[in-house]
Design an enzyme around this catalytic site. Structure first.
Site, PDB file in Angstrom:
ATOM      1  N   LYS A  11       0.841  -1.186   0.056  1.00 51.56           N
ATOM      2  CA  LYS A  11      -0.009  -0.081   0.012  1.00 51.56           C
ATOM      3  C   LYS A  11       0.910   1.060   0.049  1.00 51.56           C
ATOM      4  O   LYS A  11       1.964   1.113   0.388  1.00 51.56           O
ATOM      5  CB  LYS A  11      -0.731   0.149   1.231  1.00 51.56           C
ATOM      6  CG  LYS A  11      -0.261   0.050   2.525  1.00 51.56           C
ATOM      7  CD  LYS A  11       0.202   1.334   3.195  1.00 51.56           C
ATOM      8  CE  LYS A  11       0.717   1.316   4.413  1.00 51.56           C
ATOM      9  NZ  LYS A  11       1.791   2.345   4.807  1.00 51.56           N
ATOM     10  N   ALA A 102       9.719  -0.114   4.339  1.00 52.91           N
ATOM     11  CA  ALA A 102       9.846   0.933   3.343  1.00 52.91           C
ATOM     12  C   ALA A 102       8.627   1.634   3.606  1.00 52.91           C
ATOM     13  O   ALA A 102       8.554   2.734   2.727  1.00 52.91           O
ATOM     14  CB  ALA A 102       9.825   0.232   2.076  1.00 52.91           C
ATOM     15  N   LEU A 104       5.503   0.431   3.226  1.00 52.34           N
ATOM     16  CA  LEU A 104       4.591  -0.009   2.184  1.00 52.34           C
ATOM     17  C   LEU A 104       3.715  -1.323   2.569  1.00 52.34           C
ATOM     18  O   LEU A 104       3.196  -1.954   1.876  1.00 52.34           O
ATOM     19  CB  LEU A 104       5.686  -0.354   0.927  1.00 52.34           C
ATOM     20  CG  LEU A 104       6.152   0.717   0.081  1.00 52.34           C
ATOM     21  CD1 LEU A 104       7.205   0.061  -0.717  1.00 52.34           C
ATOM     22  CD2 LEU A 104       5.328   1.748  -0.520  1.00 52.34           C
ATOM     23  N   THR A 109       0.882  -6.976   4.856  1.00 53.25           N
ATOM     24  CA  THR A 109       0.223  -7.808   3.678  1.00 53.25           C
ATOM     25  C   THR A 109       0.674  -9.173   3.861  1.00 53.25           C
ATOM     26  O   THR A 109      -0.142  -9.944   3.478  1.00 53.25           O
ATOM     27  CB  THR A 109       0.407  -7.080   2.664  1.00 53.25           C
ATOM     28  OG1 THR A 109      -0.340  -7.559   1.621  1.00 53.25           O
ATOM     29  CG2 THR A 109       2.009  -7.288   2.057  1.00 53.25           C
ATOM     30  N   ASP A 141      -2.208  -1.974  10.106  1.00 50.36           N
ATOM     31  CA  ASP A 141      -2.423  -1.922   8.643  1.00 50.36           C
ATOM     32  C   ASP A 141      -2.775  -3.144   8.212  1.00 50.36           C
ATOM     33  O   ASP A 141      -3.228  -3.260   7.015  1.00 50.36           O
ATOM     34  CB  ASP A 141      -1.080  -1.889   7.933  1.00 50.36           C
ATOM     35  CG  ASP A 141      -0.515  -0.276   8.103  1.00 50.36           C
ATOM     36  OD1 ASP A 141      -1.357   0.426   8.150  1.00 50.36           O
ATOM     37  OD2 ASP A 141       0.484  -0.099   7.659  1.00 50.36           O
TER      38      ASP A 141
END
Ligand code: ATP
Length: 313
Positions: A11, A102, A104, A109, A141
């Site tokens: 993301k 990072a 991300l 995930t 997240d």
């Protein structure tokens, strides 16, 4: 089903505003989270042994109980002991494509993918909201990563309101491979420097939330007004990460000067991204950035915005 292959997308944060402190020690946030096509690939294979075994293609990613995907498997074992007893452990293989540490959501995930995969292999029949409630226990997240898309996330990031998909845009990602920013460092430093501006009691938080600046970006996304989407990108954590990492500050300036719709840091960084109208524009920006910063440590990737979370293939 004895095994499955999952695609676990990264993301970016199109928007990140810090409102104040929460009683649980986390920050009260308003974010717009966006899935991208860049993804890890996980194989989960039931082998009937007593426990879980994890391997990862990236040498810097731990494969022990500190790996978030491993934590996800342990959580499932704890919550569904009977299923674990019936079906046994699994082998989890992570083929890592998302840059590590990072901003991300690489670990989140992977964890989301393990929840989805074990739900299938153990035939639990859990719904997406049920998986998201489990994901909350692993990290803020994780719930977003399960369903993905374009979402306004509030609370500590776990309260999700999907909005109009923002998917026909390309993105250039820039990250120095040797640089890693700790998410907790970024938030703690922000608290030290800007904590005096925080609001914390419930009434003040509600009134502060009504003043967040994400409205124009949400409106631009729903109107598919790409130049305005680029204009309204925002991330409060840039205020602490960029002054500390001058390389990242320079990368941000360079990408912004080259062009595109808008440039911003994702999450706690250090990834910088530029939104682009087309693949051609993204290629062009990537090439120019490579010429401007001739450093083999700088990884530049091109990907697309996406409307999906974890996919089983
Ligand atoms: P976020 O944006 O959710 O804060 P991030 O993208 O900044 O996360 P990750 O890639 O998740 O960061 O990595 C953060 C740290 O977590 C790494 O330094 C690594 O040691 C550890 N880690 C644990 N599990 C994983 C995983 N499955 N993939 C990557 N890193 C992991």
């Amino acid at each position: 089903m004895r095994s499955c292959t999952l695609i676990a997308p990264a993301k970016v944060n199109l928007y990140l505003e810090i409102i104040g402190d929460r009683l649980d020690g986390y920050h009260e946030l308003v974010m717009i989270l966006q899935s991208i096509d860049l993804a890890d690939r996980l194989e989960i294979c039931a082998y009937g042994a007593q426990d879980f075994n994890l391997t990862c293609s990236h040498p810097q990613v731990p494969t022990d109980e500190t790996n978030l995907a491993y934590c996800a498997a342990q959580l499932m074992k704890l919550e569904f002991n009977e299923a674990f007893a019936n079906y046994g452990g699994v082998d989890i293989t992570i083929d890592k494509h998302i840059p590590v540490a990072a901003g991300l959501a690489g670990g989140s995930t992977d964890a989301a993918a393990v929840l989805v995969g074990l739900n299938l292999i153990w035939e639990l029949g859990l719904t997406i909201p049920e998986l998201q409630r489990l994901g909350e226990k692993l990290g803020s997240d994780v719930p977003f990563c399960i369903a993905g898309g374009t979402v306004v996330a509030t609370g500590k990031g776990e309260k999700l309101d999907p909005i109009e998909a923002c998917e026909n845009l390309w993105i250039v990602l820039g990250k120095y491979q040797s640089l890693a920013v700790s998410t907790s460092w970024a938030y703690q430093t922000y608290r030290q420097q800007f904590g005096h501006k925080y609001v914390s009691d419930r009434a003040a938080v509600t009134s502060r939330i009504s003043k967040v600046h994400s409205g124009p970006l949400v409106k631009s996304i729903s109107h598919k007004d790409n130049p305005k989407i680029g204009h309204f990108l925002h991330n409060d954590l840039e205020k602490v990460v960029l002054p500390k990492y001058c390389q990242v500050m320079k990368l941000r300036k360079t990408l912004q000067q080259i062009g595109g719709l808008g440039t911003m840091m994702s999450g706690s960084g250090p990834t910088i991204f530029t939104l682009c109208q087309s693949q051609e524009e993204a290629e062009n920006i990537k090439n120019k950035a490579r010429q401007a910063i001739f450093d083999p440590d700088l990884e530049l990737l091109i990907t697309k915005l996406s409307s999906t979370g974890i996919k089983v293939i």
